[in-house]
Design a protein around this motif. Structure first.
Motif: not given
Length: 301
Positions: A248-260, A272-288
């Protein structure tokens, strides 16, 4: 490929909007020499033109055109036969020279590191997949199609690849939504590693290859670091986060807070648990999970 490595930490450097070289990992900055700037502009123009063509559909004619600009290198096999390779990208990982050819990735191990080629073969041979593998995850891992001894004692391993597959480092800084699909694929890959009882310990922008059109990522390099570890290794999950930060580099600040927050917080105890955490980021930070075509105007090399 034109590689610009940070002198402070060794990470891949991106080009900022002001034309300076900037390390998104440690913040160090540098400037181009005149010759580097000319070479960079020429390379960037070729790659942007090529990516703009293949981002919608595969174009064999355009692929042929870009490969007419390939570099070549002559090697000699141990029996004296010549071997000429054509490549678009050439890099170095832990003393291993990596060439991205049209349908293969070639790993050349120095004579004193030949054991690394044996470990590469052994570890990839231990990969296993769930019986209901509907995503066909095996395609995202190396398939060795040749092993050759060179006349100077080095060993060359040839791994097959798709034509549109290039090292992640070749794409510079990607927008957050595109970095997100890279992370999604790497989370899948880490789950396979854990399922196989392996630790990779070499996930970085040079070992990860992506297809920007189909949004797939492959873990083809770095297997000389891998080892058996029951349940996988959190180190792989830490490296996944480092890859996301550099990508993401220099576009880090443009990323959703959940992603950062995800890429700065410690990983879960297992993939497997980490994948579940990431799944939440996709849903809440990137709207699916919504497919978005790569916007070339936002690409930062």
């Amino acid at each position: 490929m034109i590689n610009f490595k940070c002198r402070s930490c060794g990470a891949e450097m991106s080009v900022s909007r002001t034309g300076d070289l900037c390390c998104s990992y440690c913040g160090s900055k540098s400037v181009f020499t005149d010759s580097e700037l000319r070479e960079y502009k020429e390379f960037r123009y070729r790659m942007l033109s090529y990516l703009s063509t293949i981002s919608d559909h595969a174009d064999p004619a355009e692929t042929d055109r870009i490969w007419r600009n390939a570099e070549t290198e002559a090697l000699t096999l141990s029996d004296g036969r010549p071997l000429r390779i054509a490549y678009l990208f050439k890099g170095m990982q832990d003393g291993v020279t990596v060439y991205t050819a049209r349908r293969n990735v070639l790993f050349v191990f120095p004579k004193e590191e030949n054991a690394g080629s044996e470990r590469f073969s052994a570890m990839t041979g231990m990969l296993s997949y769930p019986s209901a593998d509907i995503k066909k995850l095996s395609q995202f891992f190396p398939v060795i199609v040749g092993r050759f001894e060179l006349d100077d004692g080095r060993v060359l391993l040839s791994v097959s690849k798709e034509e549109e597959l290039y090292p992640l480092s070749a794409f510079g800084s990607l927008p957050p939504e595109h970095t997100a699909w890279v992370v999604s694929r790497l989370e899948n890959i880490c789950c396979v590693l854990a399922y196989s009882g392996l630790s990779h310990r070499g996930i970085d922008p040079e070992s990860v290859f992506i297809n920007a059109r189909t949004h797939q990522a492959y873990l083809l390099g770095g297997w000389w670091h891998a080892s058996v570890r029951d349940g996988g290794d959190r180190q792989d999950l830490l490296e996944l986060r480092a890859v996301a930060r550099r990508t993401v580099g220099i576009q880090y600040e443009e990323a959703p807070a959940e992603f950062r927050r995800f890429i700065t917080d410690p990983p879960a105890e297992n993939a497997f648990d980490d994948f579940s955490l990431w799944d939440q980021v996709i849903e809440t930070g990137f709207h699916g999970r919504v497919y978005r075509k790569l916007d070339l105007s936002r690409l930062q090399f």
